[in-house]
Design a protein around this motif. Structure first.
Motif, PDB file in Angstrom:
ATOM      1  N   THR A   6       0.835  -1.199   0.000  1.00  0.00           N
ATOM      2  CA  THR A   6       0.000   0.000   0.000  1.00  0.00           C
ATOM      3  C   THR A   6       0.872   1.251   0.000  1.00  0.00           C
ATOM      4  O   THR A   6       0.581   2.224  -0.696  1.00  0.00           O
ATOM      5  CB  THR A   6      -0.937   0.003   1.223  1.00  0.00           C
TER       6      THR A   6
ATOM      7  N   GLN B 198      -9.000   0.336  -1.239  1.00  0.00           N
ATOM      8  CA  GLN B 198      -9.314  -0.955  -0.641  1.00  0.00           C
ATOM      9  C   GLN B 198     -10.730  -0.962  -0.062  1.00  0.00           C
ATOM     10  O   GLN B 198     -11.440  -1.942  -0.173  1.00  0.00           O
ATOM     11  CB  GLN B 198      -8.283  -1.255   0.458  1.00  0.00           C
TER      12      GLN B 198
ATOM     13  N   ASP C  85      -5.887  -1.248  -4.953  1.00  0.00           N
ATOM     14  CA  ASP C  85      -5.370  -1.772  -3.695  1.00  0.00           C
ATOM     15  C   ASP C  85      -6.285  -2.873  -3.163  1.00  0.00           C
ATOM     16  O   ASP C  85      -7.301  -2.592  -2.545  1.00  0.00           O
ATOM     17  CB  ASP C  85      -5.238  -0.643  -2.664  1.00  0.00           C
ATOM     18  N   GLU C  86      -5.909  -4.096  -3.392  1.00  0.00           N
ATOM     19  CA  GLU C  86      -6.686  -5.260  -2.959  1.00  0.00           C
ATOM     20  C   GLU C  86      -8.179  -5.057  -3.178  1.00  0.00           C
ATOM     21  O   GLU C  86      -8.974  -5.195  -2.259  1.00  0.00           O
ATOM     22  CB  GLU C  86      -6.423  -5.559  -1.477  1.00  0.00           C
TER      23      GLU C  86
HETATM   24 MG   LIG Z   1      -2.324  -2.593   2.149  1.00  0.00          MG
END
Ligand SMILES: [Mg+2]
Ligand SMILES: Nc1ncnc2c1ncn2[C@@H]1O[C@H](COP(=O)(O)OP(=O)(O)OP(=O)(O)O)[C@@H](O)[C@H]1O
Lengths: 359, 268
Positions: free
Chosen positions: A45, A84, A160-161
């Motif tokens: 991240t 995320q 991000d994910e």
């Molecule tokens: Mg992360």
């Protein structure tokens, strides 16, 4: 093309200082699906936020198509992020969320309307254009977040994910969809995940991260078949580790005299192996049975457990010095050689298939 | 199902009795006050029947009208000023990494909550006397300045709470999508902060409307807000007119609270 050059990031100072990125260098190519893969807390991240502009690197430079990004605030970078937690604006409708970026770029109303309609179509959310973001499901929110980041046509999309909050089936569907979107739009995707399977199936190239560093960059095939370090081999898939000493060099490969006895011809790691003593990584599916103590047997062992897995059968073996070894065979109808519990078997590893590790 | 273990205050003997007693103590005087504002007689203690008499006479009272107007005007101006300052203060104290001296800054902003009101009042009196001495200005503006200042922490509290509860990534997402800091504030921070601002402004409004001590010390000669006017009346002859004014003030406060709840409800 994103060039990340010797980027370090230190949070805090003095005794509480923490290095979240340690001299990271990598080049991400145009139109590439590039994945950052690594365990929790390894700095994925942080690296993404450095590209987006939410944190300034302590040292090093980030360039996009030759232009230095470090001095630019986030709103001046042609880079968009899918967060995320999605970070959709709760006081706006789905359509207003998607149009936000274009609105901030002062595009004409008619253009915004057209692009929003196109994006809604792309992520199949047209019927929900006027809903509040709190009135749609998690998977739908995810698609809106994606559409919102894609609408201004950034040069680079950071993710991000984005799939981690979805259930298995939805995640599989979104993986295919993301890949399709990347192909259709030609935008460079930088994708963060800690799911190795996801990384292998979606990426053009993968950077494996650990402890604030990038350990290896390569195609999924490269990373899986030729891990450079023990961590990479262990983190992605299952691997057997055999120790030995270098006995000679033959072109791209090294001859390694194994401690358990026998010799193996394995690929050289990138860079020089640290010394004479090395570790060789062998994937379970790269080994085969043969007659014990025969000329073609690399090592010899005994079957200690057999696990039937449907498509495959997994054999747990113990080598003569007690080292465990896993071997996996596909269950094809014509498969001949097999082994039972307690059998003494030879294990053959074809030359150049195994990999000598760097450390 | 087993009883949940642990101390439960509702299960203690006498809980209901004490609760009822507390409510009685809190509300009986207020109910009586409202009731007696409709008294037909001149006493605030002897009930002589229902009438609108005191409301009518209050309505006709020029002094009351003047005080009411000043009170309203003062509450509007000072809550507006205090809320603006509070928004800036809240942004400055929440939208950044933790820093040294955080507690001190917090204490300074909340000074009026911690220092006894009479001390603030005396301090302001002396401070303004100094200014009057040098500038010669003795008008009504001092009252507005004082109210604006001591209302800040009341506006600050709910705004800060709202900001702290707000997801920072929303603002980052907005700036990621090409929003300049000013536009991010206008398009994202401010709309999401709105309930907090409204709550802060209403609290500041009610606090200003209600203040006696500081007002009494700071007001110019002949300047009266409703509370200081009532205080002045009480020193002379007490008529249910005071009850009538109080009831109206009460009605305003209650209405504001209700409006606030309705607005908040609709947001969610
Ligand atoms: Mg992360
Ligand atoms: N603002 C910050 N201040 C101090 N330390 C931080 C900060 N942000 C991140 N870190 C630390 O840096 C390290 C890397 O964090 P990062 O968020 O990049 O991890 P990650 O690889 O994304 O992990 P995950 O998979 O759990 O999201 C962590 O140990 C984290 O505690």
């Amino acid at each position: 093309m994103i060039e990340i050059d010797s980027v370090s990031k230190v949070f805090g100072s003095g005794a509480t200082a923490f290095t979240a990125l340690n001299d990271v260098s990598v080049t991400i190519r145009e139109n590439e699906f590039f994945t950052l893969l690594g365990p929790s807390g390894c700095g994925k991240t942080t690296l993404l936020r450095t590209i987006a502009g939410f944190n300034a690197p302590s040292s090093g430079s980030v360039r996009l198509d030759g232009e230095d990004l470090v001095a630019l605030p986030p709103y001046k970078r042609p880079v968009n992020t899918v967060f995320q937690n999605y970070a959709l604006f709760p006081h706006m409708t789905v359509a207003e969320n998607i149009g936000f970026g274009l609105d901030m770029l002062n595009r004409p109303k008619s253009e915004i309307k057209a692009t929003v309609a196109e994006m809604l179509e792309l992520v199949q959310m047209t019927p929900m254009a006027d809903r509040r973001t709190s009135e749609i499901s998690g998977g739908q929110q995810q698609r809106v977040a994606l559409a919102r980041a894609l609408a201004p046509r950034p040069k680079v999309l950071l993710l991000d994910e984005p799939l981690s909050a979805l259930d298995y089936k939805l995640r599989k569907g979104m993986q295919v969809e993301l890949k399709r979107l990347q192909n259709e739009t030609g935008i460079t995707f930088v994708f963060v995940t800690h799911d190795q399977e996801e990384a292998l199936s979606m990426s053009d190239r993968i950077a494996v991260m650990s402890n604030s560093r990038i350990l290896q960059v390569g195609s999924p095939h490269d990373i899986y078949d030729h891990p450079a370090e023990r961590f990479v081999a262990e983190f992605i898939g299952e691997t057997n580790f055999l120790t030995g000493k270098i006995a000679g060099q033959e072109g791209e490969t090294l001859r390694v005299a194994l401690d358990v006895g026998g010799e193996i011809i394995a690929r050289q790691p990138p860079g020089d192996p640290a010394g004479q003593a090395v570790t060789v990584a062998v994937r379970p599916e790269h080994a085969h049975f043969c007659a014990p103590d025969s000329a073609e047997a690399t090592v010899t062992g005994e079957v200690s457990n057999v696990v039937y897995l449907g498509t495959d059968t997994h054999f747990h073996l113990v080598l003569s010095d007690g080292t465990p070894f896993a071997l996996r065979l596909q269950n094809t109808p014509e498969r001949a050689a097999d082994a039972k519990l307690g059998d003494r078997v030879g294990i053959r590893v074809a030359p150049g298939v195994a990999q000598v590790l760097r450390d | 199902m087993a009883e949940p273990k642990g101390f439960n205050v509702k299960k203690q003997h006498g809980f209901t009795t004490i609760a009822v007693l507390c409510f009685l103590l809190l509300y009986t005087p207020i109910i009586l006050l409202v009731l007696y504002s409709f008294n037909a007689g001149t006493s605030i203690a002897i009930w002589e029947g229902f009438s609108w008499r005191w409301y009518i006479s209050t309505w006709g009272n020029e002094q009351v009208k003047e005080a009411a107007l000043l009170s309203l005007w003062l509450a509007i101006v000072s809550s507006a000023v205090a809320t603006s300052v509070a928004v800036l203060a809240a942004l400055a104290t929440t939208r950044r990494a933790p820093y040294k001296g955080q507690t001190v800054v917090f204490a300074i902003i909340n000074q009026p909550l911690m220092v006894p009101e009479i001390v603030t009042a005396v301090a302001l009196l002396i401070f303004f006397a100094l200014i009057k001495n040098y500038t010669g200005y003795t008008g009504g503006a001092y009252l507005f300045i004082a109210h604006s200042a001591f209302c800040v922490p009341f506006a600050y509290m709910p705004i800060r709470a709202r900001l702290q509860g707000m997801d920072l990534t929303l603002e980052q997402a907005a700036s990621d999508l090409y929003g300049t800091p000013l536009r991010v504030f206008r398009k994202v921070t401010l709309p999401l902060l709105w309930p907090g601002i409204l709550a802060g402004a209403m609290l500041a409004f009610v606090i200003s409307l209600d203040d006696v001590v500081i007002t009494e010390f700071v007001k110019a000669a002949g300047q009266d807000t409703l509370p200081t006017y009532m205080l002045g009346q009480l020193r002379r002859v007490v008529t249910p007119e005071v009850n009538a004014i109080s009831t109206v003030l009460l009605a305003i406060s209650v209405t504001m609270v209700i409006v606030y709840f309705i607005l908040n409800q609709r947001k969610n």
